[in-house]
Design a protein around this motif. Sequence first.
Motif, PDB file in Angstrom:
ATOM      1  N   ALA A 142      15.704  35.090  26.679  1.00 38.89           N
ATOM      2  CA  ALA A 142      17.132  35.221  26.386  1.00 38.89           C
ATOM      3  C   ALA A 142      17.391  36.296  25.333  1.00 38.89           C
ATOM      4  CB  ALA A 142      17.701  33.879  25.936  1.00 38.89           C
ATOM      5  N   LEU A 143      16.487  36.394  24.348  1.00 41.45           N
ATOM      6  CA  LEU A 143      16.642  37.405  23.292  1.00 41.45           C
ATOM      7  C   LEU A 143      16.488  38.824  23.842  1.00 41.45           C
ATOM      8  CD1 LEU A 143      14.588  35.672  20.443  1.00 41.45           C
ATOM      9  CD2 LEU A 143      17.041  36.168  20.365  1.00 41.45           C
ATOM     10  N   ALA A 144      15.797  38.951  24.971  1.00 40.44           N
ATOM     11  CA  ALA A 144      15.574  40.271  25.573  1.00 40.44           C
ATOM     12  C   ALA A 144      16.693  40.642  26.546  1.00 40.44           C
ATOM     13  CB  ALA A 144      14.224  40.298  26.276  1.00 40.44           C
ATOM     14  N   MET A 145      17.630  39.741  26.754  1.00 39.07           N
ATOM     15  CA  MET A 145      18.749  39.994  27.666  1.00 39.07           C
ATOM     16  C   MET A 145      19.771  40.904  26.997  1.00 39.07           C
ATOM     17  SD  MET A 145      18.626  38.399  30.633  1.00 39.07           S
ATOM     18  CE  MET A 145      17.309  37.350  31.288  1.00 39.07           C
ATOM     19  N   ASP A 146      20.259  41.897  27.739  1.00 39.53           N
ATOM     20  CA  ASP A 146      21.339  42.733  27.244  1.00 39.53           C
ATOM     21  C   ASP A 146      22.576  42.570  28.108  1.00 39.53           C
ATOM     22  OD1 ASP A 146      20.037  43.645  25.023  1.00 39.53           O
ATOM     23  OD2 ASP A 146      19.074  45.298  26.091  1.00 39.53           O
ATOM     24  N   THR A 147      22.725  41.401  28.661  1.00 38.24           N
ATOM     25  CA  THR A 147      23.955  41.072  29.392  1.00 38.24           C
ATOM     26  C   THR A 147      25.096  41.000  28.377  1.00 38.24           C
ATOM     27  OG1 THR A 147      23.285  38.756  29.151  1.00 38.24           O
ATOM     28  CG2 THR A 147      22.809  39.806  31.237  1.00 38.24           C
ATOM     29  N   GLU A 148      26.321  41.116  28.867  1.00 36.20           N
ATOM     30  CA  GLU A 148      27.478  41.117  27.964  1.00 36.20           C
ATOM     31  C   GLU A 148      27.627  39.797  27.223  1.00 36.20           C
ATOM     32  OE1 GLU A 148      27.294  42.451  30.894  1.00 36.20           O
ATOM     33  OE2 GLU A 148      28.277  44.410  30.905  1.00 36.20           O
ATOM     34  N   ASP A 173      17.799  41.196  15.541  1.00 37.50           N
ATOM     35  CA  ASP A 173      17.149  42.353  16.157  1.00 37.50           C
ATOM     36  C   ASP A 173      17.726  42.600  17.553  1.00 37.50           C
ATOM     37  OD1 ASP A 173      14.373  44.084  16.179  1.00 37.50           O
ATOM     38  OD2 ASP A 173      14.778  43.225  18.163  1.00 37.50           O
ATOM     39  N   SER A 174      17.863  41.536  18.318  1.00 39.89           N
ATOM     40  CA  SER A 174      18.389  41.617  19.678  1.00 39.89           C
ATOM     41  C   SER A 174      19.829  42.122  19.668  1.00 39.89           C
ATOM     42  CB  SER A 174      18.327  40.225  20.317  1.00 39.89           C
ATOM     43  OG  SER A 174      19.105  40.170  21.488  1.00 39.89           O
ATOM     44  N   TYR A 175      20.600  41.644  18.713  1.00 36.54           N
ATOM     45  CA  TYR A 175      22.009  42.039  18.609  1.00 36.54           C
ATOM     46  C   TYR A 175      22.141  43.500  18.187  1.00 36.54           C
ATOM     47  CZ  TYR A 175      26.974  41.773  17.545  1.00 36.54           C
ATOM     48  OH  TYR A 175      28.330  41.988  17.524  1.00 36.54           O
ATOM     49  N   GLN A 176      21.216  43.939  17.323  1.00 33.32           N
ATOM     50  CA  GLN A 176      21.250  45.343  16.899  1.00 33.32           C
ATOM     51  C   GLN A 176      20.865  46.282  18.040  1.00 33.32           C
ATOM     52  OE1 GLN A 176      18.892  45.333  13.338  1.00 33.32           O
ATOM     53  NE2 GLN A 176      20.617  44.633  12.099  1.00 33.32           N
ATOM     54  N   ARG A 177      19.969  45.799  18.927  1.00 32.04           N
ATOM     55  CA  ARG A 177      19.586  46.608  20.090  1.00 32.04           C
ATOM     56  C   ARG A 177      20.801  46.841  20.970  1.00 32.04           C
ATOM     57  NH1 ARG A 177      16.113  43.170  22.463  1.00 32.04           N
ATOM     58  NH2 ARG A 177      17.720  42.523  23.896  1.00 32.04           N
ATOM     59  N   LYS A 178      21.556  45.770  21.193  1.00 33.30           N
ATOM     60  CA  LYS A 178      22.801  45.893  21.964  1.00 33.30           C
ATOM     61  C   LYS A 178      23.804  44.830  21.518  1.00 33.30           C
ATOM     62  CE  LYS A 178      24.910  46.265  26.489  1.00 33.30           C
ATOM     63  NZ  LYS A 178      25.951  45.292  26.172  1.00 33.30           N
ATOM     64  N   GLU A 179      24.956  45.285  21.100  1.00 33.19           N
ATOM     65  CA  GLU A 179      26.002  44.343  20.703  1.00 33.19           C
ATOM     66  C   GLU A 179      26.510  43.600  21.925  1.00 33.19           C
ATOM     67  OE1 GLU A 179      29.080  45.977  18.321  1.00 33.19           O
ATOM     68  OE2 GLU A 179      27.729  46.324  16.636  1.00 33.19           O
TER      69      GLU A 179
END
Lengths: 286, 286
Positions: A142-148, A173-179
């Motif tokens: 789930a942390l690797a997901m960049d879904t909206e 970290d996950s949030y910084q990769r993609k908001e």
Amino acid sequence: MKLELKGLTKRFKDVTALDNVDLCLEKPGIYGLLGRNGAGKTTMLNIITARISASEGTVTLDGEPVFDSDSKLGCMHLMSEVNYLDTDLRFKEAVAYAKQSYGDKFDSDSAMRYAHAFKLEGSKKLGKLSTGYKSIYKCCLALAMDTEFVFFDEPVLGLDANHRDLFYRLLLDSYQRKEKVVVISTHLIEEAASMLEHFIIIASGRILMNLDSEQMSSYATAVSGPRDAVEALATRHSVISRVSLGGLETAYIKGIVETDDPKLSVCAVDPQRLFIELTRNEEERV
Amino acid sequence: MKLELKGLTKRFKDVTALDNVDLCLEKPGIYGLLGRNGAGKTTMLNIITARISASEGTVTLDGEPVFDSDSKLGCMHLMSEVNYLDTDLRFKEAVAYAKQSYGDKFDSDSAMRYAHAFKLEGSKKLGKLSTGYKSIYKCCLALAMDTEFVFFDEPVLGLDANHRDLFYRLLLDSYQRKEKVVVISTHLIEEAASMLEHFIIIASGRILMNLDSEQMSSYATAVSGPRDAVEALATRHSVISRVSLGGLETAYIKGIVETDDPKLSVCAVDPQRLFIELTRNEEERV
């Protein structure tokens, strides 16, 4: 992308698990979905992600129904206690499978990096892992997901303090990769609070409160001291609850309260305490 | 009454779960038994209460072996996740049974009062309760015990914030009714900490630390600031761990540290943070 719940209701036999819920999630951020056991949190997340159907009401993404739309459902991911994954799947296989399903919206490298940090054995089947590591397995995906939208239903249940701490750091970290919109349902409010930008409190199937962290921190004041002095102040305000211990009384009062009375001590109420005072039932007042 | 563990070791196949543990519990108080998943906490509690046997070493009460002594075992009670109770037993029946077994060392009225506060259905069989209420059922029995030693193994796992808050308050009520040695094994260190008078930290089957709350609060200092400034101070002290976030570094340093450097901020380390920094492994440093 705008996720909207309108008039969402779910009835199971004689229980109304969700009762006419309206909610809009659009702005990226980390949202806490807080509620007591049985309040309807899991039901809500399951309906949003189309794992179960609503009795009434709608869930839409940018105005279009989510249910039965693969492209809409591809914008969301739910990590939950219940297992929707094949228990024979090794973590590496699950990563390959997620990449195949989600494409650019899944970051395989991050998934492997997170698993390494947790010392998750990539070659072990999901079904063979301990309860804690089953959660960790699903958290890493789930942390690797960049879904909206990414939803976590009790992600840290049963994890030790270090693993919980690691989860919170990797979430940032996950949030910084993609908001994105991240919603976390958790009972461990105290330690998650500093990370949460919004607080959605659900009680008996209804939204009780929906506040950002600033509104939350000024929502209530705790006033403590001798009973008479506390009551003299409390009568002039809206009181959420009162707690007595020995001769000392504490009143949780709505809004920011100030006083010159030297017998009284006044302090802000942290989110977990506020949640408890807002949702306490009569029997628990002992 | 003095409980002593001497050279306690437990081996399971190729794992040493407990490794030559010495520990003495005598003074009434509330003790926290803290450790990561797999550290040996449950094994230790199970051996103390003779649910399993040790590979080596002894457990004695006032100098006499506990194992196989009903009178010694009657001085102790263990509440644990694993069910040793008949799942057909309703709470009321369990109370009657406990009274019969423990006599004056069990307070039936308190048990019923605690169950009422939790809204536990007394007429429902243990096996028919939700996971949360299974814990609550066992907690209510254990809180009503007035044995010299009461052990709780993860009592609040899966409980919501209100039920955890209620458990902590009832534990103090139970302790005020009769002072005893209460040992709580928990992963929720932050919220339990204010109640704990002693901290026993176990790591890889060994006692890593055994401190009272005063020693714990002065055990370490967190120093934060620009890397150079932190390092300049850290080199003169014993460092537990270092954490970097952006340009900011935090060093957790043993003992109370003071500094005149205006670039550095210094603060005490709360027990959960101290636990995490003491027991973090290499992979988790991300």
